[in-house]
Design an enzyme around this catalytic site. Structure first.
Site, PDB file in Angstrom:
ATOM      1  N   LYS A  72       0.826  -1.208   0.000  1.00 10.03           N
ATOM      2  CA  LYS A  72       0.000   0.000   0.000  1.00 10.03           C
ATOM      3  C   LYS A  72       0.861   1.260   0.000  1.00 10.03           C
ATOM      4  CE  LYS A  72      -3.977  -2.021  -0.040  1.00 10.03           C
ATOM      5  NZ  LYS A  72      -4.823  -1.937  -1.261  1.00 10.03           N
ATOM      6  N   PRO A  95      -8.027   4.526   4.131  1.00 13.31           N
ATOM      7  CA  PRO A  95      -8.972   3.981   5.104  1.00 13.31           C
ATOM      8  C   PRO A  95      -8.323   2.970   6.043  1.00 13.31           C
ATOM      9  CG  PRO A  95      -9.324   2.972   2.965  1.00 13.31           C
ATOM     10  CD  PRO A  95      -8.231   3.981   2.788  1.00 13.31           C
ATOM     11  N   ALA A  96      -8.885   2.891   7.237  1.00 12.10           N
ATOM     12  CA  ALA A  96      -8.482   1.865   8.195  1.00 12.10           C
ATOM     13  C   ALA A  96      -9.057   0.523   7.744  1.00 12.10           C
ATOM     14  CB  ALA A  96      -8.986   2.248   9.582  1.00 12.10           C
ATOM     15  N   LEU A  97      -9.010  -0.478   8.609  1.00 12.48           N
ATOM     16  CA  LEU A  97      -9.579  -1.792   8.287  1.00 12.48           C
ATOM     17  C   LEU A  97     -11.071  -1.625   8.015  1.00 12.48           C
ATOM     18  CD1 LEU A  97      -9.281  -4.895   8.133  1.00 12.48           C
ATOM     19  CD2 LEU A  97      -9.801  -4.949  10.581  1.00 12.48           C
ATOM     20  N   VAL A  98     -11.500  -1.979   6.810  1.00 10.83           N
ATOM     21  CA  VAL A  98     -12.883  -1.736   6.400  1.00 10.83           C
ATOM     22  C   VAL A  98     -13.805  -2.795   6.997  1.00 10.83           C
ATOM     23  CG1 VAL A  98     -14.448  -1.471   4.444  1.00 10.83           C
ATOM     24  CG2 VAL A  98     -12.085  -0.655   4.269  1.00 10.83           C
TER      25      VAL A  98
END
Length: 225
Positions: A72, A95-98
């Protein structure tokens, strides 16, 4: 894998540049491109802020086999390089963990990869989640604002996992065998209660709030006498 993701990012941006009708691009990165760094501050009175100005250390990711984070980070940097000096306005959302109803089970592979090093993230206050609908809204709001002031990077999250119990529940929701957190002494427990880092998504929060107000004003009902 990281090199493949990097090439894909470059090609996406290049395709946007070559398409005359496309002059704006919202690129989805990850919070993991911001949080992993080589040196951690020790014995600080206040936590260090992690925001859109922070980048994960590629060497640290390689040394600790954090391949998802490495991919990433490299991909987002490649996208910025490819867009530099071109007739294309690029912004990235990290984004964080979706999460979301059924989302994690349908997308378990990236979710599991995201959780590599999760115990360290919990201890440092860096493991966060975000609902898939909020991520979608963030993309729309940022894109709408790109004709104005929107630009650069945006961190997206709505919850920070602060307790071991929350992490165990997260693993269960992913269909993983819940692992008990590693034992720690009283000093370590204090470190978890007062993490070294503090995530900050203020930039995105301000933008989304302002766009919501604009939308509300635009569609405010008018009464006629």
């Amino acid at each position: 894998m990281a090199s493949l993701e990097t090439k894909a990012a470059e090609r996406v941006v290049e395709a946007c540049v070559r398409t005359e009708s496309v002059r704006k691009c919202v690129f989805t990165s990850s919070l993991l491109a911001c949080v992993w760094r080589q040196s951690y501050p020790q014995h600080r009175r206040f936590p260090t802020t992690v925001d859109e100005n922070c980048w994960s250390d590629e060497t640290f990711c390689r040394d600790n086999k954090l391949w998802f984070a490495l991919g990433k980070t490299m991909a987002e940097k490649a996208a910025w390089r490819a867009a530099r000096g071109r007739d294309l306005k690029l912004v990235t959302i990290c984004p964080a963990l979706v999460t979301g109803p059924g989302f994690r089970r349908r997308n378990s592979t990236p979710s599991i990869a995201y959780l590599k090093g999760a115990h360290a993230m919990v201890a440092e206050g860096l493991l966060a989640t975000t609902d898939v609908e909020q991520v979608a809204e963030a993309h729309v709001r940022v894109y709408e604002a790109m004709n104005g002031t929107a630009g650069g990077r945006y961190i997206c999250y709505d919850h920070i996992v602060r307790r071991a119990e929350e992490f165990v529940e997260l693993e269960l929701q992913l269909g993983l065998q819940a692992r008990a957190p590693p034992p720690h002494d009283e000093q370590a427990a204090t470190a978890i209660a007062t993490p070294s880092f503090e995530l900050c998504n203020r930039k995105l929060t301000r933008l989304v709030s302002s766009r919501r107000r604009c939308t509300h004003d635009a569609y405010l009902s008018v009464s006629y006498d």
